[in-house]
Design an enzyme around this catalytic site. Structure first.
Site, PDB file in Angstrom:
ATOM      1  CG  HIS A 191      10.031  28.973  13.433  1.00  0.00           C
ATOM      2  ND1 HIS A 191      10.716  30.139  13.256  1.00  0.00           N
ATOM      3  CD2 HIS A 191      10.116  28.669  14.762  1.00  0.00           C
ATOM      4  CE1 HIS A 191      11.225  30.538  14.414  1.00  0.00           C
ATOM      5  NE2 HIS A 191      10.868  29.672  15.348  1.00  0.00           N
ATOM      6  CD  GLU A 225      11.758  26.799  16.894  1.00  0.00           C
ATOM      7  OE1 GLU A 225      11.063  27.334  17.771  1.00  0.00           O
ATOM      8  OE2 GLU A 225      12.729  27.372  16.342  1.00  0.00           O
ATOM      9  CG  HIS A 228       8.277  29.490  19.245  1.00  0.00           C
ATOM     10  ND1 HIS A 228       8.821  29.874  18.038  1.00  0.00           N
ATOM     11  CD2 HIS A 228       7.096  30.154  19.364  1.00  0.00           C
ATOM     12  CE1 HIS A 228       7.999  30.736  17.449  1.00  0.00           C
ATOM     13  NE2 HIS A 228       6.949  30.916  18.238  1.00  0.00           N
ATOM     14  CD  GLU A 252      11.433  29.598  22.653  1.00  0.00           C
ATOM     15  OE1 GLU A 252      11.698  28.477  22.196  1.00  0.00           O
ATOM     16  OE2 GLU A 252      11.571  30.659  22.018  1.00  0.00           O
TER      17      GLU A 252
END
Length: 300
Positions: free
Chosen positions: A127, A142, A193, A256
């Site tokens: 992101h 995030e 992430h 993640e």
């Protein structure tokens, strides 16, 4: 009878003191001292002895709570403070580079990471810019957390002699094609992430691969290292049809590292101590991957 009562009271106090000294519930919320002077005590109450004194604007990390008291930690201070004279710090309001510099215990690994030397590793902080990614229950972005993780990981890998490339070094928006553009000559590509879901109950970490032969050995090595070191639920290694994996010609994985949609887990994974631990675990997983690869090539 009086001596028995005194002995029982002494044992009870000792047991309580021991539990206070060893909080076993990771909370990890950054705070700042607002009073001109704040006592650090050996337990959660004014009757406990004073072990240290803090000055205004001192930054600390909360790792346990008992009523109106916080158990706080820094590189050289551990103890209990009255929370009325502190305020919490919103991590998304702090620049990732400043978050990296916060004084927290550094998680170190005993193993040699010599197999990282000379390797080119791309770290993709997920992101960025207009794409905030997931937003935690306490307002964590995030995009900020992934960049902070990437910066800490970059520093550790470079110390071991690796050549590290970050897809982004600050808060900027990138197309997915831009993220994979530099990976053509990399030895490994890692996309970082943090997770989110509609359920606030889900917790844990997971890793993804796309190309079975190309990606799964890297994914497996990093995943196993993460599970060995992180105090998070193992949600497994999975196939993931993600652009940065699917369109990548080099060994790649997407990780993640916890759920921002779970308030307890959000505060835990936000802590610098977690960030230090998780990046050391990734470095160890990378080292094991390259070591295994070298052994395989030797026997060909």
């Amino acid at each position: 009878m009086k001596s028995v009562s005194v002995l029982a009271a002494s044992i009870l106090l000792l047991l309580c003191s021991s539990s206070f000294e060893r909080p076993n519930v990771p909370v990890h919320q950054p705070i700042i001292v607002t009073a001109d002077s704040l006592h650090v005590r050996s337990g959660p109450g004014r009757s406990f002895s004073i072990t240290n004194k803090l000055t205004k604007n001192t930054r600390l990390s909360v790792s346990d709570r008992q009523g109106d008291w916080y158990y706080v930690e820094s590189s050289d201070i551990q103890g209990w403070v009255f929370k009325k004279f502190t305020k919490t710090v919103a991590l998304h309001s702090v620049q990732p580079s400043m978050q990296v510099a916060q004084r927290e215990p550094v998680y170190t690994l005993s193993k040699s990471l010599r197999h990282l030397k000379g390797k080119t590793i791309i770290i993709d902080a997920g992101h960025g810019g207009k794409d905030k990614g997931a937003i935690g229950t306490q307002g964590t972005y995030e995009k900020d957390l992934t960049l902070r993780t990437a910066l800490i990981l970059q520093n550790k890998l470079q110390k071991e002699g690796a050549h590290v490339i970050l897809t982004r070094t600050h808060d900027e928006y990138l197309l997915l094609s831009q993220r994979t553009l530099q990976s053509t000559k990399a030895d490994a590509f890692i996309s970082i992430h943090y997770n989110s879901t509609n359920s606030s109950q889900l917790t844990g970490l997971m890793t993804y691969y796309y190309h079975q032969h190309q990606d799964s050995p890297l994914t497996h090595s990093i995943h196993q290292s993460l599970i060995n070191h992180a105090k998070l639920k193992d949600k497994g290694e999975r196939f993931g049809n993600y652009y940065v994996l699917r369109e990548n010609t080099r060994p790649s994985t997407l990780i993640e590292l916890g759920f921002l949609s779970n308030e307890r887990e959000e505060t835990y994974i936000n802590s610098i101590s977690y960030q230090q631990m998780i990046t050391s675990a990734i470095a160890e997983g990378l080292n094991h991957y390259f070591q295994s690869k070298e052994k395989t090539q030797t026997h060909l």
